[in-house]
Design a protein around this motif. Structure first.
Motif, PDB file in Angstrom:
ATOM      1  N   GLN A   3      83.249   1.865 133.320  1.00 24.94           N
ATOM      2  CA  GLN A   3      84.569   1.316 133.618  1.00 24.94           C
ATOM      3  C   GLN A   3      85.654   2.374 133.465  1.00 24.94           C
ATOM      4  OE1 GLN A   3      84.739  -1.838 134.840  1.00 24.94           O
ATOM      5  NE2 GLN A   3      82.500  -1.750 134.675  1.00 24.94           N
ATOM      6  N   GLU A   4      86.891   2.013 133.821  1.00 27.63           N
ATOM      7  CA  GLU A   4      88.021   2.924 133.655  1.00 27.63           C
ATOM      8  C   GLU A   4      88.263   3.182 132.169  1.00 27.63           C
ATOM      9  OE1 GLU A   4      91.310   1.106 135.649  1.00 27.63           O
ATOM     10  OE2 GLU A   4      90.739   1.922 137.609  1.00 27.63           O
ATOM     11  N   LEU A   5      88.596   4.443 131.849  1.00 33.14           N
ATOM     12  CA  LEU A   5      88.769   4.857 130.461  1.00 33.14           C
ATOM     13  C   LEU A   5      90.139   5.492 130.275  1.00 33.14           C
ATOM     14  CD1 LEU A   5      85.291   6.625 130.189  1.00 33.14           C
ATOM     15  CD2 LEU A   5      85.825   4.319 129.382  1.00 33.14           C
ATOM     16  N   GLU A   6      90.683   5.388 129.083  1.00 36.16           N
ATOM     17  CA  GLU A   6      91.964   6.020 128.769  1.00 36.16           C
ATOM     18  C   GLU A   6      91.726   7.443 128.297  1.00 36.16           C
ATOM     19  OE1 GLU A   6      94.381   3.824 126.099  1.00 36.16           O
ATOM     20  OE2 GLU A   6      94.258   1.944 127.232  1.00 36.16           O
ATOM     21  N   ALA A   7      92.312   8.405 129.004  1.00 38.14           N
ATOM     22  CA  ALA A   7      92.095   9.813 128.680  1.00 38.14           C
ATOM     23  C   ALA A   7      92.568  10.152 127.271  1.00 38.14           C
ATOM     24  CB  ALA A   7      92.806  10.695 129.701  1.00 38.14           C
ATOM     25  N   ALA A   8      93.718   9.634 126.870  1.00 38.13           N
ATOM     26  CA  ALA A   8      94.271   9.944 125.545  1.00 38.13           C
ATOM     27  C   ALA A   8      93.328   9.473 124.439  1.00 38.13           C
ATOM     28  CB  ALA A   8      95.638   9.295 125.391  1.00 38.13           C
ATOM     29  N   GLN A   9      92.727   8.292 124.609  1.00 37.76           N
ATOM     30  CA  GLN A   9      91.804   7.768 123.609  1.00 37.76           C
ATOM     31  C   GLN A   9      90.539   8.618 123.538  1.00 37.76           C
ATOM     32  OE1 GLN A   9      91.923   4.632 121.347  1.00 37.76           O
ATOM     33  NE2 GLN A   9      90.725   6.373 120.646  1.00 37.76           N
ATOM     34  N   ILE A  10      90.041   9.052 124.699  1.00 37.96           N
ATOM     35  CA  ILE A  10      88.855   9.913 124.728  1.00 37.96           C
ATOM     36  C   ILE A  10      89.120  11.215 123.983  1.00 37.96           C
ATOM     37  CG2 ILE A  10      87.404  11.317 126.246  1.00 37.96           C
ATOM     38  CD1 ILE A  10      87.613   9.102 128.326  1.00 37.96           C
ATOM     39  N   ILE A  11      90.263  11.844 124.270  1.00 35.29           N
ATOM     40  CA  ILE A  11      90.614  13.116 123.626  1.00 35.29           C
ATOM     41  C   ILE A  11      90.723  12.943 122.120  1.00 35.29           C
ATOM     42  CG2 ILE A  11      92.441  14.850 123.400  1.00 35.29           C
ATOM     43  CD1 ILE A  11      92.979  14.460 126.414  1.00 35.29           C
ATOM     44  N   GLU A  12      91.318  11.844 121.671  1.00 37.20           N
ATOM     45  CA  GLU A  12      91.469  11.589 120.233  1.00 37.20           C
ATOM     46  C   GLU A  12      90.101  11.446 119.555  1.00 37.20           C
ATOM     47  OE1 GLU A  12      93.151   8.048 117.305  1.00 37.20           O
ATOM     48  OE2 GLU A  12      94.012   8.273 119.317  1.00 37.20           O
ATOM     49  N   TRP A  13      89.215  10.653 120.145  1.00 30.49           N
ATOM     50  CA  TRP A  13      87.872  10.469 119.577  1.00 30.49           C
ATOM     51  C   TRP A  13      87.106  11.783 119.518  1.00 30.49           C
ATOM     52  CZ3 TRP A  13      86.628   5.578 122.956  1.00 30.49           C
ATOM     53  CH2 TRP A  13      87.126   4.437 122.301  1.00 30.49           C
ATOM     54  N   MET A  14      87.168  12.577 120.597  1.00 32.62           N
ATOM     55  CA  MET A  14      86.362  13.787 120.680  1.00 32.62           C
ATOM     56  C   MET A  14      86.879  14.885 119.758  1.00 32.62           C
ATOM     57  SD  MET A  14      85.369  13.912 124.730  1.00 32.62           S
ATOM     58  CE  MET A  14      84.196  15.233 124.481  1.00 32.62           C
ATOM     59  N   GLN A  15      88.180  15.004 119.611  1.00 30.89           N
ATOM     60  CA  GLN A  15      88.718  16.009 118.700  1.00 30.89           C
ATOM     61  C   GLN A  15      88.431  15.661 117.248  1.00 30.89           C
ATOM     62  OE1 GLN A  15      92.853  16.346 120.014  1.00 30.89           O
ATOM     63  NE2 GLN A  15      92.346  18.217 121.114  1.00 30.89           N
ATOM     64  N   ALA A  16      88.339  14.374 116.951  1.00 30.91           N
ATOM     65  CA  ALA A  16      87.955  13.949 115.603  1.00 30.91           C
ATOM     66  C   ALA A  16      86.504  14.334 115.312  1.00 30.91           C
ATOM     67  CB  ALA A  16      88.144  12.443 115.446  1.00 30.91           C
ATOM     68  N   GLN A  17      85.697  14.377 116.367  1.00 36.29           N
ATOM     69  CA  GLN A  17      84.285  14.731 116.242  1.00 36.29           C
ATOM     70  C   GLN A  17      84.095  16.242 116.162  1.00 36.29           C
ATOM     71  OE1 GLN A  17      81.840  12.478 116.042  1.00 36.29           O
ATOM     72  NE2 GLN A  17      80.097  13.894 116.032  1.00 36.29           N
ATOM     73  N   ASN A  18      84.875  16.985 116.950  1.00 34.36           N
ATOM     74  CA  ASN A  18      84.720  18.444 117.006  1.00 34.36           C
ATOM     75  C   ASN A  18      86.077  19.081 117.284  1.00 34.36           C
ATOM     76  OD1 ASN A  18      84.148  21.137 117.592  1.00 34.36           O
ATOM     77  ND2 ASN A  18      82.244  20.658 118.673  1.00 34.36           N
ATOM     78  N   ALA A  19      86.623  19.766 116.299  1.00 36.22           N
ATOM     79  CA  ALA A  19      87.961  20.355 116.425  1.00 36.22           C
ATOM     80  C   ALA A  19      88.007  21.480 117.446  1.00 36.22           C
ATOM     81  CB  ALA A  19      88.431  20.873 115.064  1.00 36.22           C
ATOM     82  N   ASN A  20      86.856  22.071 117.801  1.00 36.67           N
ATOM     83  CA  ASN A  20      86.829  23.153 118.795  1.00 36.67           C
ATOM     84  C   ASN A  20      87.055  22.643 120.216  1.00 36.67           C
ATOM     85  OD1 ASN A  20      86.386  25.266 117.000  1.00 36.67           O
ATOM     86  ND2 ASN A  20      84.163  25.037 117.075  1.00 36.67           N
ATOM     87  N   MET A  21      86.979  21.333 120.387  1.00 38.41           N
ATOM     88  CA  MET A  21      87.185  20.752 121.710  1.00 38.41           C
ATOM     89  C   MET A  21      88.669  20.446 121.896  1.00 38.41           C
ATOM     90  SD  MET A  21      83.877  18.243 122.092  1.00 38.41           S
ATOM     91  CE  MET A  21      82.213  18.877 121.856  1.00 38.41           C
ATOM     92  N   THR A  22      89.391  21.407 122.446  1.00 37.68           N
ATOM     93  CA  THR A  22      90.823  21.224 122.666  1.00 37.68           C
ATOM     94  C   THR A  22      91.053  20.243 123.808  1.00 37.68           C
ATOM     95  OG1 THR A  22      91.020  23.000 124.289  1.00 37.68           O
ATOM     96  CG2 THR A  22      91.191  23.622 121.955  1.00 37.68           C
ATOM     97  N   SER A  23      92.273  19.763 123.915  1.00 39.87           N
ATOM     98  CA  SER A  23      92.591  18.823 125.000  1.00 39.87           C
ATOM     99  C   SER A  23      92.378  19.480 126.360  1.00 39.87           C
ATOM    100  CB  SER A  23      94.035  18.324 124.867  1.00 39.87           C
ATOM    101  OG  SER A  23      94.950  19.414 124.891  1.00 39.87           O
ATOM    102  N   ALA A  24      92.641  20.798 126.462  1.00 36.68           N
ATOM    103  CA  ALA A  24      92.447  21.508 127.739  1.00 36.68           C
ATOM    104  C   ALA A  24      90.969  21.524 128.124  1.00 36.68           C
ATOM    105  CB  ALA A  24      92.981  22.931 127.642  1.00 36.68           C
TER     106      ALA A  24
END
Length: 366
Positions: free
Chosen positions: A195-216
């Motif tokens: 389904q459609e996903l919110e980009a901001a929520q994805i970025i927040e979850w992923m950065q919490a998991q791995n700080a090396n994953m920048t928003s860019a």
């Protein structure tokens, strides 16, 4: 009769070039809706291009001996109606500016554009590789013979990103890590990844998991493997498994495997509980069948290792790894080199031959 005001002595500090405008280009210019620019790449093999906001045109020099009249629309229309000069005001009559005999003019032809990322540094998840090139993404855009809209589509497809204000690309292994993390988080959070996903929520979850994953970095992967509409992302579940399949194929280090063994390896490389169909058709253009007697075996081919400038040499490279090809598996290796409006048969008949074997069509050497 018309008086034509011709300039017989041209200024020495400038020159003029004529470009034919197709209807779509003329409409774009007259609408005043965006930028129009000419780019000349450094590489000798690429032509100068004319770029709108979303299209790229290769400028082809067309030689001729025609006389060129430069006039405004009002005068041309009245000339077409066979109006005599005494029916025109002095101002209108003077709008027929000049004439000249030119040896050539430029014809714009739609092309796909090009971005060169060969010299850019690569980020592998830990560090940036050393590189003599230090430019920003905006500078890459200015230097690349491609329109702005097409640039960002290809830029993300090439895993282009930004690291500390510097243009770079992501390594294949890091892209796989980002994708695996993304899908694992979505499944763990109970989110329907179709389904459609919110980009901001994805970025927040992923950065919490791995700080090396920048928003860019995350945005690069979302654009490469999904459709992004402002802050909403829809993942492409054909591109994603194809990516995992390609990485699994690369990891074979060109060993010859049976289809079943490879498919098991491909399936095991997908994140747990990520259920999508996989098919070798998704990887066409990256493998061959080295043995005509054992059609169920495959071997990885890096398409970038094949000859590029000389199509005859490219065909020889392909036949050096397999003397006989299934037509549908051969075409992806040459389709990007097809002239506009041409079909694959035009190249195959020129450099090879094809024949029917039962229900299949095969390509082989002459």
């Amino acid at each position: 009769m018309y008086n034509i005001y011709a300039q017989t002595k041209f200024s020495s500090d400038c020159s003029y070039k004529f470009i034919q405008l197709a209807p779509d280009l003329l409409e774009y210019v007259e609408s005043g809706g965006g930028e129009l620019s000419i780019k000349v790449p450094d590489e000798k093999k690429h032509y100068a291009v004319l770029c709108t906001e979303n299209k790229t045109y290769q400028l082809i020099q067309m030689n001729h001996t025609n006389t060129v009249l430069l006039s405004n629309d009002t005068s041309v229309n009245k000339m077409g109606q066979n109006v005599s000069s005494n029916q025109l005001s002095g101002e209108e009559e003077a709008k027929i500016v000049s004439f000249a005999s030119l040896s050539y003019e430029y014809e714009p032809r739609v092309t796909s554009g090009h971005i060169n990322v060969e010299n850019l540094p690569v980020f592998d998840g830990q560090k940036l590789s050393s590189s003599s090139t230090n430019v920003t993404v905006d500078q890459i855009l200015d230097l690349s013979p491609i329109s702005k809209t097409e640039f960002f589509v290809e830029w993300y497809d090439l895993c282009g990103t930004e690291y500390k204000n510097q243009a770079a690309t992501l390594s294949g292994s890091f892209v796989t890590e980002i994708l695996s993390t993304l899908l694992t988080i979505l499944i763990a959070e109970g989110v329907d990844y179709r389904q459609e996903l919110e980009a901001a929520q994805i970025i927040e979850w992923m950065q919490a998991q791995n700080a090396n994953m920048t928003s860019a970095f995350i945005e690069t992967v979302l654009h490469k493997f999904g459709i992004c509409n402002k802050d909403i992302v829809t993942l492409d579940h054909k591109k994603i498994p194809a990516w995992f399949g390609l990485q699994a194929l690369i990891d074979t280090h060109s060993r010859i495997l049976t289809e079943n063994d490879f498919l098991l390896s491909w399936k095991s490389s997908l994140p747990a509980f990520y259920n999508v169909p996989i098919d070798l058709k998704q990887l066409r253009g990256n493998f061959c069948r080295p043995s005509a007697q054992e059609k169920n075996k495959i071997q990885h081919i890096n398409p970038n290792s094949l000859s590029v400038g000389d199509l005859s040499a490219r065909f020889k490279d392909l036949f050096s790894v397999s003397k006989e090809w299934d037509y549908d598996e051969f075409v992806p290796f040459i389709d990007k080199y097809l002239p506009v409006g041409k079909k694959p048969e035009s190249l195959i008949l020129k450099y090879a031959r094809k024949r029917r074997m039962g229900k299949k069509i095969v390509v082989c050497q002459r």
